[in-house]
Each structure stands twice: as structure tokens, then as C-alpha cells.
Design an enzyme around this catalytic site. Structure first.
Site, mmCIF file in Angstrom:
data_model
loop_
_atom_site.group_PDB
_atom_site.id
_atom_site.type_symbol
_atom_site.label_atom_id
_atom_site.label_comp_id
_atom_site.label_asym_id
_atom_site.label_seq_id
_atom_site.Cartn_x
_atom_site.Cartn_y
_atom_site.Cartn_z
ATOM 1 C CB CYS A 1 -6.767 11.235 45.530
ATOM 2 S SG CYS A 1 -6.014 11.142 47.167
ATOM 3 C CG ASP B 1 -26.321 26.062 9.898
ATOM 4 O OD1 ASP B 1 -27.221 26.660 10.524
ATOM 5 O OD2 ASP B 1 -25.173 26.523 9.708
#
Length: 498
Positions: free
Chosen positions: A38, A448
Site C-alpha cells: 500500500c 536576473d
């Protein structure tokens, strides 16, 4: 979160008892009394701890003789975040397996791509994942088969072929072994079908899927970035979905990706069903769906100036790409020009050199041109400065010849060095390629303009050197910090289109 979590038994037991979905894909719970495995968030009553065994992969569970749980469907949980945040041999191998390399070229082809012997790869995968490349590829084929069985009306022989099985017998045996049901019985469990296959889709060859992810996921910058920078003819935003064409190993496709609160809707139209697994893998990678947002956000929150941004809109992802070479070309086209100008430059190349495709549902017209086609372009015809023409030509020529390799298995450090050695490639271009094409979660853009502006407004250091020093505390998630910094701007990339 560290690698090898399945070895921390107490932590795994706590995760299972609390049904914590954050750990789905990190490890699997095999129950010795029932013979099933599971995901940690399985809704059934947790077994006694003494009956739990924890394994690192679905393939390891299957190889140990456990069957997939019919309730929580562990084979459909998000992939482990490990493979997209690491650059070592195992992570690169897992990215290639997800991209279908073992199914297409075998373990030998995988070894050639990675530059290691098959024995070395086998040994390392077994040590970390409890399964070798063939078992991992088989588990992936089983998942693809289940998807096709449950969501399409394809005949079973076609499902077997599309999922990558060598024979219908191997397909039947694998489905029975993994899911404890025959393919026909598995299809019969589809709600409302009464044993019949799902109705045929409106568009032949189209599949409707759900792509899972770890919550939270903020779709604004993710889809906003892809839509705002989309290349006309190749990408578009239509009816609440980001749509684009895909160049795939056996043909091409068109995908429509739609954000929902608990999944990403995915409509795929393929010319060859064998490309399904690869197409899904590339779409997941483009949307960064296997990220661990809790680990990322927890780390970034340790900086008091970033914490308010994270708390306001947690779960930001890094918008990536389905084609690394394509993105590198687009990065060069976008150097020192506006987003609109970059889209225009790319659209002209697409119209002139891209392969035409038919899109009955929208306005997509072409695949993005191959490096080979772009390497043949006369640079004098490109509306850009001569220095950038030279950069474009050098890049496309090296990509076409194979001298420069950009793919899911690229070594981040080595590829950065190779890119920096090319004319016209500075730190910004290299790091944006590392962030969005190579998938480096720690790529950073201190030069940037948007990052520096946001840093200044927040009270962070604004000079590249000082900001880089401050950002050391954000590692290894600096690419995600960039997304939070960019999101302070009013640029369209930060907003989900209307």
C-alpha cells in the site's frame, strides 16, 4: 527528507498510522499477513506494526511477491521526489527508465546512455531500490497497462502492445501477478461499466487521465509561465487548459493539461499508443508534479523575509519543459528581448522549420523544429544581432551532432560547464537552462532583473554576490526560491490565465 526513508521503521509506522499522503511515493508498506502493498495514506485500518515491511519502490514490492492494494492503488502514487532532486547515477537511471529507455533499448541501452556497465547500474539500483532496471521497467509497464485497461476501450492485445509488453501472455501474467486480477476483471471494476470497456472518446486516440501530485500545488506561476511564454503553433492556452504538441519516440502527440484542486487533468492524443508512458513522464516533469512541496517550503520558511511569500501561496512549482534541447534554443532566442519578442522569433522558426501536425481540437499546427532542422538555418535570416546568430548556430550545430547532450539523464555539473564554454552563454542563460530544462532544483539566477527587484523590495541583498551568499541558506531549493521571488511581480507569467 533523506534518501532511504524506508529504513527508518519508526518514522514509517507513524506515517502509516496518520495516513500521511505527503509520504506517498517515498516508501511502500508491504503487509505480510495479506500479501499486499500500500501507499502510506491507504484509507484502510493500518495493520499491526509487526506485520508491516517497508520497501523503497513498487518494483521491490512486486519482486518480493506482494500485490498492489485495490483500495489505495499504490502504483498510481506520485513518483519519488528523489529522482528529480538528485544528479547521481541512480537518479539519472530512474529518469531514463521513466522516459522508456529500458523498454526501447534494453538495459544495455540504459548503460550506454549513462556511461556505466550494466553490472554497476544493476548493483546500485538493487542497493537503493531493491529492484534492478528490468523489474523497475516492468512495474512501470504494469502501471501503464492498468491505466489503459481502466480508462480506454482498447482491445487487450492493443493494451499489451501500447504498455510495452513483448507478448499478450507476458501482459496477462504481469497484470495477474501485480493486481491479483485478470485484465478483464480489472476493467470490470471500472464504476458504471459493468465489465465493458469505457466508452470511446470523442477524438479517436485520445485518453483522459488524472495526474496525481503532492499537495499543496499552486498553479498560478506554473501554468501562468507556460501560457505566457507559449510558442504559437506549438503551445496555447485554451478553455482553461495548457495545450502543446509533443515529439515522442514513436510518433507525436497533443496534450491538454488542466489544473484541479486534487489532480491535473490530462488529455492525450497520440499517433502511436506505445508513447503513452513517455508522454505522461514528460508532462509530469514539465509540471514538476513529483516535487516535495512540504520539504521545499519548510526550508524556504527558515528565512524570515521569504516566509511571508511562502505562507501566502505555498506549493509553487518550477515550470519545466518536455524537450530539453527545445528549451535551450528558446533560451537563446529570449536573450535580452521581451517575452513577446521571444515568442515571435520562435513562432517564425516553427512555421518555417517545424513538422506540421493536425489538431482538430484547437490551434496547434507544428512540432517544435528538431536540432537538425535548426542547424541548417541560415543565421543571416534570423532577426537578431550577429553575436546571437553565432550563439544560435553553435548551439543547434552541437545539439544536432550530439556533441552537446541535453536530456533527462544529463549530468548537471558537466552540462553547465559545456554550456558556459559556448559563445554567448553567460551565467543567466546557463542557469535558466539548468533550472527549467535539466531540472536542477538548486539552480539560481542572482543576476536576473526580476529576482534582484524582488529581493530589493523584500529587504534582501540586491547585488548578485550578496544575494548568492544569503541564498546559501535556501539550498538545495534555490530554484523554488526564484519562483517565489518572481511571483512578487505583476508580469503575466505569475497568474493563471482567464
Amino acid at each position: 527528507m533523506q534518501n532511504g526513508m524506508h529504513t527508518d521503521r519508526d518514522r514509517c509506522v507513524r506515517a502509516v498510522r496518520s495516513k500521511d499522503a505527503r509520504f506517498d511515493g517515498w516508501f511502500f508498506t508491504a503487509v505480510t499477513t495479506t500479501g499486499i502493498y500500500c501507499r502510506p495514506s491507504c484509507p484502510v485500518v493500518p495493520p499491526k506494526p509487526e506485520n508491516m515491511t517497508f520497501l523503497p519502490s513498487a518494483a521491490a514490492c512486486q519482486q518480493a511477491g506482494f500485490r498492489a492494494c485495490k483500495r489505495c492503488r499504490p502504483d498510481t502514487s506520485p513518483g519519488s521526489p528523489e529522482w528529480n532532486q538528485r544528479a547521481d547515477l541512480v537518479a539519472r537511471a530512474m529518469r531514463l527508465i521513466a522516459d522508456g529507455v529500458v523498454d526501447r533499448d534494453g538495459v544495455t541501452g540504459l548503460a550506454v546512455r549513462l556511461g556505466y556497465s550494466t553490472r554497476q547500474i544493476e548493483r546500485q539500483l538493487l542497493a537503493e531500490l531493491g529492484a534492478g532496471p528490468l523489474a523497475l521497467a516492468r512495474a512501470q509497464r504494469a502501471q501503464t497497462a492498468r491505466l489503459l485497461i481502466e480508462t480506454t476501450g482498447l482491445p487487450m492485445a492493443d493494451v499489451a502492445f501500447a504498455a510495452g509488453f513483448a507478448s499478450v501472455r507476458a501482459f496477462n501474467d504481469t497484470v495477474r501477478e501485480v493486481f491479483a486480477l485478470s485484465p478483464t476483471e480489472l476493467r470490470g471494476r471500472v464504476p458504471g461499466r459493468g465489465g465493458a470497456g469505457p466508452a470511446a472518446p470523442a477524438t479517436p486516440g485520445t485518453l483522459a487521465l488524472r495526474l496525481p501530485f503532492r499537495a499543496p500545488l499552486n498553479p498560478d506561476n506554473l501554468f501562468g509561465h507556460l501560457a505566457a511564454t507559449g510558442v504559437p503553433g506549438v503551445e496555447e492556452w485554451r478553455d482553461g487548459s495548457f495545450r502543446r504538441t509533443l515529439r515522442l519516440p514513436h510518433g507525436h502527440g497533443v496534450v491538454a493539461l488542466t489544473p484541479h484542486p486534487d489532480h491535473i487533468g490530462c488529455r492525450l492524443t497520440l499517433t502511436d499508443p506505445r508513447d503513452l508512458t513517455v508522454a505522461i513522464s514528460r508532462c509530469r516533469r514539465m509540471l514538476d508534479l513529483d516535487a516535495d512541496p512540504v520539504a521545499v517550503d519548510d526550508q524556504l520558511r527558515t528565512d524570515p523575509l521569504l516566509a511571508p511569500l511562502v505562507d501566502k501561496a505555498p506549493g509553487r512549482r518550477v515550470p519545466r519543459t518536455v524537450d530539453e534541447a527545445e528549451f535551450a534554443v528558446r533560451a537563446v532566442l529570449g536573450q535580452q528581448v521581451s517575452t513577446a519578442a521571444a515568442r515571435t522569433h520562435a513562432a517564425r522558426l516553427v512555421t518555417a522549420y517545424g513538422d506540421p501536425v493536425d489538431d482538430p481540437e484547437g490551434g496547434l499546427t507544428h512540432l517544435f523544429p528538431t536540432p537538425e532542422a535548426l542547424a541548417a538555418v541560415n543565421p543571416e535570416t534570423l532577426p537578431m544581432p550577429r553575436t546571437r546568430q553565432a550563439t544560435f548556430t553553435t548551439l543547434t550545430t552541437q545539439l544536432a551532432s550530439g556533441e552537446l547532450h541535453l536530456d533527462v539523464d544529463s549530468d548537471w555539473t558537466e552540462t553547465r560547464a559545456r554550456l558556459l564554454a559556448l559563445p554567448g552563454f553567460g551565467p543567466w542563460t546557463v542557469d535558466v537552462i539548468a533550472m527549467r530544462a535539466l531540472g536542477d532544483p538548486d539552480a539560481f539566477l542572482p543576476t536576473d532583473l526580476g529576482v534582484r527587484r524582488a529581493a530589493s523590495e523584500l529587504g534582501l541583498p540586491a547585488t548578485p554576490a550578496a544575494l548568492t551568499a544569503r541564498a546559501a541558506a535556501w539550498r538545495p531549493w534555490r530554484a523554488y526560491a526564484v519562483q517565489y521571488l518572481w511571483a512578487t511581480d505583476s508580469h503575466p507569467i505569475n497568474f493563471l490565465p482567464a
